[in-house]
Enzyme design. Structure first.
Site, PDB file in Angstrom:
ATOM      1  N   ASP A  58       0.849  -1.182   0.000  1.00  0.00           N
ATOM      2  CA  ASP A  58       0.000   0.000   0.000  1.00  0.00           C
ATOM      3  C   ASP A  58       0.888   1.236   0.000  1.00  0.00           C
ATOM      4  O   ASP A  58       1.954   1.249   0.617  1.00  0.00           O
ATOM      5  CB  ASP A  58      -0.978  -0.006   1.184  1.00  0.00           C
ATOM      6  CG  ASP A  58      -0.287  -0.108   2.535  1.00  0.00           C
ATOM      7  OD1 ASP A  58      -0.065   0.951   3.164  1.00  0.00           O
ATOM      8  OD2 ASP A  58       0.001  -1.233   2.985  1.00  0.00           O
ATOM      9  N   GLU A 150      -7.498   4.687  12.200  1.00  0.00           N
ATOM     10  CA  GLU A 150      -6.438   4.342  13.153  1.00  0.00           C
ATOM     11  C   GLU A 150      -6.430   5.221  14.393  1.00  0.00           C
ATOM     12  O   GLU A 150      -5.727   4.926  15.360  1.00  0.00           O
ATOM     13  CB  GLU A 150      -5.071   4.476  12.463  1.00  0.00           C
ATOM     14  CG  GLU A 150      -4.947   3.760  11.133  1.00  0.00           C
ATOM     15  CD  GLU A 150      -3.649   4.113  10.424  1.00  0.00           C
ATOM     16  OE1 GLU A 150      -2.607   4.188  11.106  1.00  0.00           O
ATOM     17  OE2 GLU A 150      -3.680   4.327   9.194  1.00  0.00           O
TER      18      GLU A 150
END
Length: 254
Positions: A58, A150
Site C-alpha cells: 500500500d 487508526e
C-alpha cells in the site's frame, strides 16, 4: 532348509518397506508442521509469511514517484506484487497528491488496485464519504473501497462508531460493494469489534507469527512496514491476502 530361509527373507523385506514408509511419513509431517512461519527475502529486505501466496503493498504520497513497471516485474522465488492499495483521500477535503498518477499506472501495469480513505474520526462520516466518492471511480477488476481508521481524534466511542457507520453505508450504497475496514489489531479490539464484524477486515499487526491476533475472520494482513520494492525509493508496507488466487479474484469488483 532352503525353503525356510526364503520365508524368513519375506518378512525382512516387508519390515524394511514399513521402516522406509515410516521414515518418509515422518519427514513430510515434520516438513509440514515445522516449516518456518517467515522466510527472509534479501531483495525485499524483510521476512515474509511463508504460507500465503497473494502479496501486495500500500502506498501514498510518502512513496513519492513510483515506477509501477518495475514494481510489476519484480519476482523473487515466486513472490511478486499482485495488488496495491493506493491512498485516495483524507478527511473532508483532502486528496493525496499522488493518487491520480498511482491509480492510473497500477491499472496500466495489470496490478490489482484498491483505493483507501484516511478517516478523521472527529469529522462527519458522510462528508468524508462524499470526498472519497468524488475522487474515486471504481471499475471492474478493482478491489473494494477501503476505510483506513487508526485514530480517535478525540471522538467518543459512540460518535466514532456512528461516523464510521455513516461512511461505510454511503460508500457501500454508491459503489454497490461492501467496503473493507483497515486498522491495527488493538484499535479494532478497542473501538470497532462487535459493531462492524460483517465488513471485510484488513488488519495491521507487525512482528507476529502465522497471522494477526484478532478474534474474527480477516481478508488482508499488513505484516511489515519496512519493505523494499524495485521502482520505489522509500520503505513500503507489505501485505498478504488470506486466501488463494481464485478467492482473490472473487473479491474483485465484477
Amino acid at each position: 532348509m532352503a525353503k525356510r530361509r526364503k520365508n524368513l527373507g519375506r518378512p525382512m523385506i516387508i519390515a524394511l518397506i514399513i521402516l522406509i514408509s515410516l521414515a518418509m511419513a515422518s519427514y513430510y509431517i515434520s516438513d509440514y508442521f515445522y516449516k518456518p512461519s517467515f522466510i527472509h527475502y534479501k531483495e525485499f529486505g524483510i521476512d515474509i509469511p511463508a504460507k500465503y501466496h497473494v502479496h501486495g503493498i500500500d502506498v501514498s504520497k510518502y512513496q513519492q514517484s513510483i515506477s509501477w513497471k518495475d514494481v510489476k516485474e519484480m519476482n523473487v522465488k515466486g513472490v511478486k506484487i499482485d495488488f496495491a492499495f493506493v491512498k485516495a483521500t483524507e478527511g473532508i477535503g483532502g486528496i493525496d497528491e499522488n493518487f491520480r498518477c498511482n491509480w492510473s499506472n497500477t491499472q496500466k501495469t495489470g496490478i490489482a488496485r484498491g483505493a483507501y480513505h484516511f478517516f478523521i474520526s472527529s469529522k462527519s462520516g458522510k462528508a468524508q464519504a462524499e470526498n472519497f466518492l468524488e475522487a474515486v471511480r471504481l471499475q471492474k477488476g478493482d478491489l473494494p473501497p477501503v476505510l483506513d481508521i487508526e485514530q480517535t481524534n478525540g471522538a467518543s466511542v459512540t460518535d466514532l462508531q456512528q461516523r464510521v457507520s455513516d461512511w461505510l453505508l454511503l460508500v457501500e450504497k454508491k459503489c454497490r460493494v461492501k467496503p473493507i475496514i483497515y486498522t491495527n489489531a488493538d484499535f479494532y479490539k478497542t473501538f470497532l469489534a462487535g459493531r462492524f464484524d460483517e465488513y471485510p477486515l484488513w488488519v495491521a499487526h507487525y512482528f507476529v507469527k502465522d497471522k494477526p491476533r484478532v478474534d474474527r475472520n480477516w481478508s488482508f494482513w499488513q505484516h511489515n512496514e519496512s519493505g523494499h520494492v524495485n521502482g520505489i525509493n522509500a520503505y513500503v508496507d507489505f501485505n498478504v491476502f488470506n486466501g488463494d488466487s481464485a478467492e482473490f479474484q472473487k473479491l474483485l469488483i465484477q
